[in-house]
Write a protein that holds these residues in place. Structure first.
Motif, short mmCIF file in Angstrom:
data_model
loop_
_atom_site.label_atom_id
_atom_site.label_comp_id
_atom_site.label_asym_id
_atom_site.label_seq_id
_atom_site.Cartn_x
_atom_site.Cartn_y
_atom_site.Cartn_z
N ASP B 262 24.15 -90.76 -25.70
CA ASP B 262 25.81 -91.19 -25.53
C ASP B 262 25.61 -92.21 -24.37
OD1 ASP B 262 26.17 -89.22 -27.18
OD2 ASP B 262 26.76 -87.56 -25.48
N ILE B 288 20.36 -99.16 -32.32
CA ILE B 288 21.32 -97.94 -32.22
C ILE B 288 21.08 -96.64 -33.31
CG2 ILE B 288 23.58 -97.04 -31.94
CD1 ILE B 288 24.23 -99.95 -30.90
N ALA B 289 20.98 -97.14 -34.48
CA ALA B 289 21.02 -96.33 -35.55
C ALA B 289 19.60 -95.36 -35.27
CB ALA B 289 21.12 -96.83 -36.78
N THR B 290 18.53 -96.08 -35.21
CA THR B 290 17.18 -95.45 -35.16
C THR B 290 17.15 -94.71 -33.95
OG1 THR B 290 16.30 -97.43 -36.14
CG2 THR B 290 14.77 -96.15 -35.10
N TYR B 292 19.33 -92.98 -32.30
CA TYR B 292 20.42 -92.09 -32.29
C TYR B 292 19.89 -90.94 -33.42
CZ TYR B 292 24.75 -89.33 -33.51
OH TYR B 292 25.58 -88.34 -33.55
N ALA B 293 19.44 -91.52 -34.48
CA ALA B 293 18.81 -90.67 -35.48
C ALA B 293 17.55 -89.89 -34.91
CB ALA B 293 18.36 -91.33 -36.52
N CYS B 294 16.93 -90.43 -34.04
CA CYS B 294 15.65 -89.53 -33.28
C CYS B 294 16.28 -88.62 -32.43
CB CYS B 294 14.85 -90.73 -32.66
SG CYS B 294 13.39 -89.70 -31.78
N MET B 296 19.07 -87.20 -32.26
CA MET B 296 19.96 -86.06 -32.98
C MET B 296 18.78 -85.30 -33.58
SD MET B 296 22.86 -86.12 -32.10
CE MET B 296 22.56 -86.81 -30.68
N GLY B 297 17.80 -86.03 -34.49
CA GLY B 297 16.87 -85.23 -35.09
C GLY B 297 16.13 -84.17 -34.04
#
Lengths: 354, 407
Positions: B262, B288-290, B292-294, B296-297
């Motif tokens: 965040d 950012i996407a990579t 964030y995906a980690c 949240m994963g």
């Protein structure tokens, strides 16, 4: 909170896994790459349609089973694991989902029962790059790639200017089969010259893509786990320098990395499955996250599966290249991952983290 | 698949949120003070811990008799999620309450454990765990600190290292060698002891970041009563393993770092060094996407493990995923965030740009995080061997008396 498949969903997946192991073995996928086996693939579609696979998430009111989207996700995982040569992606994840979510009552009543029975197959041409031009209820489209485009009876078309359903049986539709790097998932281009359409009014391209992305993520997840299993099976048997290859850290660590990537992708996909089944406002972000995560995991697993097999992994006879092909096709068929990076960031921006 | 709270969970979340809204703002750290290791703000952290203990939020899943609520692991997560909304001092009690006290509860006599649970829960007493040594890190069972029997006690001599919080600790748990003639894993025993005992000397280690959160601890003929042994003589390895299992389950982003995804997203939504917002730049979006995906994963992987626990499963070796993925992701997040500031991202100015200062701190801290509590490499071995079932590398230290191993 409950973050796992239910018993019923597990049972469905187990049944699907057994059936596909028998009916869609790698030898069938390899035959399809050589231009053979189409009849067996068609017979499999008939068989799984009779079992209700296309109908799983379609509401009962429209001829479906109404088991919900998590059940469909569980099934998609098995389809992905087997790389089953079925039109689930175009017909169910894209066309049926678009019509069920954004269609009028009349459109749902007309198309969904036939899709649910597997009697007709739908395809979809969706995305910001789709340059369909509508004049009244007539639609024109330059030749555009569509999965199962030659077999489909209807197409959902959605671009910047709207979404439509097109009956592909009419004059003015031109279809041309296209050879792709993975002929087990056949594609064709479709072009329209002022064909008749019905508008799909309650949905846009982004929502259609988000819903399909969740389901495709589960196919990617199944494929990634299949690659991990294959690689593990091989390194447990293969010996070099008097030891099992799987006892070397260079090999073990790579497999651990694949396992971690697969697990993270699975967790993101589960969250997205919830968002899909609850039609939650978080769906756009959850779908993009699942897509990014699953695409990366399948790509890593498919590449490294070849690497961990050594020379044999690069041969036609080994099954590794089947996943290598499928992982690339699934990475690109629903718009490439770069566009999902942007969708993910845009969703975070909209959500407005303080 | 259901992401919603159950009725009881929703009630607990409401109650926790109300309590936090009333109490948490009083414990906000002074502006500009960031403290990744959590010892600089110890007095404030202690007051916050006492407040939580009195409201029975300090360890929600512990039994009521131990000052908990007998809540579920899910309740703990709910409280964490709600707590994350507030600026609070870092938690320096993780080792006490996540490792040492659970080990005491499992292995010590109940009345002994009883004596220590409450003061630790309230943050009045702090514990440290003395495991690693100069020649026993990843190869933990290689410890050489000796304990020699002396009447009803043991005399301990040797050196421990990387001991987080030893400089502020009142009590410690320690793994020592009691029988050098036994096989490596069989000659170890486990004790708890008073860190203020004569012969214990703590020397802080200055870290790469310049901070000093961990220590060397020297033992010169330190006497530990035999009554303070946990497990059998020669059974210390078994106790140590039970402690490490507690450690792995404890990991999540907010627990192990002072930044979260965040914070990265918040910085990306503000103008970067070129004037534009990084979140509008395609190359930055990919990062950012990579990241964030980690993040949240890992978060949702933890939820999956909680689901298993709630169905009666046990935390397994797959819990290693969390720290392995997170430590690296935090390092990547911090470097990316520093880059958003351009060349000025290297300026060490704690007062001027608190967001940047926190990222710089995380950037240093994460390099250590990839080593502490199981290196990336050891965790990959754990996953490969214990989850994926691959064979161990050839070993030369099995079945040989410890004192005959060449070191």
């Amino acid at each position: 909170m409950n973050f796992d498949y239910s018993e019923e969903e597990c049972a469905l997946a187990e049944q699907a896994r057994r059936l596909l192991a028998e009916r869609a073995p790698p030898s069938l996928i390899r035959a399809l790459l050589e231009g053979e086996g189409r009849d067996r693939a068609a017979a499999l579609w008939t068989e799984v349609s009779a079992l209700g696979w296309p109908a799983i998430a379609i509401p009962e009111a429209h001829g479906g089973l109404g088991f919900g989207h998590v059940a469909l996700c569980a099934l998609a995982e098995e389809v992905g694991r087997a790389m089953a040569p079925l039109p689930m992606l175009p017909s169910i994840y894209l066309a049926a989902e678009a019509i069920a979510t954004g269609g009028s009552e009349a459109q749902k009543a007309r198309w969904l029962p036939r899709i649910a029975l597997g009697e007709i197959v739908g395809t979809a041409i969706v995305g910001a790059s789709v340059s369909a031009t509508a004049t009244g209820n007539r639609l024109t489209l330059p030749a555009t790639l569509a999965p199962f485009g030659a077999e489909a009876s209807i197409a959902v078309v959605a671009g910047r200017d709207g979404a439509w359903i097109v009956d592909l049986g009419q004059a003015g539709v031109v279809r041309t089969a296209v050879r792709t790097i993975d002929q087990s998932l056949p594609c064709a281009t479709i072009a329209f010259d002022r064909v008749e359409t019905e508008p799909l009014q309650m949905i846009d391209a982004e929502r259609i893509l988000a819903r399909a992305a969740v389901l495709v993520a589960f196919e990617q997840l199944g494929g990634a786990d299949a690659c991990l299993d294959m690689a593990l099976g091989y390194v447990r048997e293969r010996r070099t320098f008097g030891r099992v290859v799987g006892s070397y850290q260079a090999v073990k660590h790579r497999l651990a990395d694949i396992y971690v990537a697969n697990q993270l992708a699975r967790s993101n996909a589960y969250y997205a499955a919830w968002a899909l089944s609850a039609d939650a406002p978080e769906l756009a972000l959850a779908a993009a996250t699942a897509r990014v995560s699953a695409t990366a995991a399948y790509e890593l697993a498919a590449r490294e599966n070849i690497q961990l097999h050594g020379g044999i992994g690069f041969t036609w006879e080994a099954d590794c290249h089947l996943h290598y092909r499928r992982s690339r096709v699934l990475a690109q068929i629903l718009e490439p991952v770069e566009t999902w990076h942007r969708r993910l960031a845009a969703a975070l921006d909209r959500e407005g983290v303080a | 698949m259901d992401f919603e709270d159950t009725a009881e969970e929703a009630r607990f979340r409401r109650e926790a949120r109300e309590w936090l809204q009333t109490h948490a703002p009083r414990y906000a750290p002074p502006a500009g003070e960031s403290d990744a290791e959590g010892f600089a703000l110890l007095p404030l952290a202690r007051r916050w811990q006492t407040a939580k203990a009195e409201a029975r939020y300090a360890r929600i899943s512990w039994p009521e008799a131990h000052g908990g609520r007998g809540g579920t692991a899910m309740d703990e997560v709910i409280f964490e999620e709600e707590q994350r909304r507030f600026a609070l001092p870092p938690d320096p009690f993780g080792i006490s309450l996540g490792m040492c006290i659970p080990t005491m509860m499992q292995w010590a006599e109940p009345q002994v454990a009883e004596r220590f649970v409450r003061p630790a829960l309230r943050g009045e007493e702090i514990w440290c765990q003395l495991f690693s040594e100069p020649s026993a890190g990843s190869d933990l069972a290689n410890v050489r600190t000796r304990a020699v029997r002396d009447g009803d006690g043991w005399i301990v001599s040797g050196q421990k290292v990387w001991t987080t919080g030893a400089h502020v600790s009142d009590w410690g748990t320690i793994l020592v060698r009691t029988d050098p003639a036994a096989e490596k894993y069989a000659g170890l025993s486990y004790f708890w002891f008073n860190m203020k005992s004569p012969g214990v000397e703590v020397r802080p280690i200055r870290q790469a970041s310049g901070h000093a959160a961990f220590n060397e601890v020297f033992f010169t003929e330190v006497r530990i009563p035999d009554a303070q042994r946990l497990g059998a003589v020669g059974g210390g390895w078994k106790v140590a393993i039970s402690t490490l299992m507690n450690e792995r389950m404890a990991v999540n982003e907010a627990d192990i770092a002072n930044i979260t995804i965040d914070d990265v997203v918040r910085m990306a939504r503000r103008p970067g060094w070129t004037g534009g917002r990084p979140i509008d730049d395609p190359a930055a979006c990919a990062q950012i996407a990579t990241l964030y995906a980690c993040s949240m994963g890992v978060r949702y992987t933890r939820y999956r493990m909680l689901t298993q626990l709630s169905r009666g499963g046990l935390p397994g070796p797959e819990a290693a995923i969390g720290k392995l993925a997170l430590a690296r992701n935090i390092q990547d997040m911090a470097a990316f965030a520093m880059e958003m500031r351009g060349p000025a991202g290297i300026i060490d100015d704690r007062g001027g740009d608190p967001d940047l200062a926190a990222m710089q701190e995380a950037w240093f801290y994460s390099a250590g995080l990839r080593i502490a509590g199981g290196t990336d490499e050891i965790l990959r071995n754990t996953i490969a061997e214990r989850v994926l079932g691959l064979p161990q590398e050839a070993r030369v230290d099995r079945g040989v008396p410890f004192n005959q191993l060449t070191s």
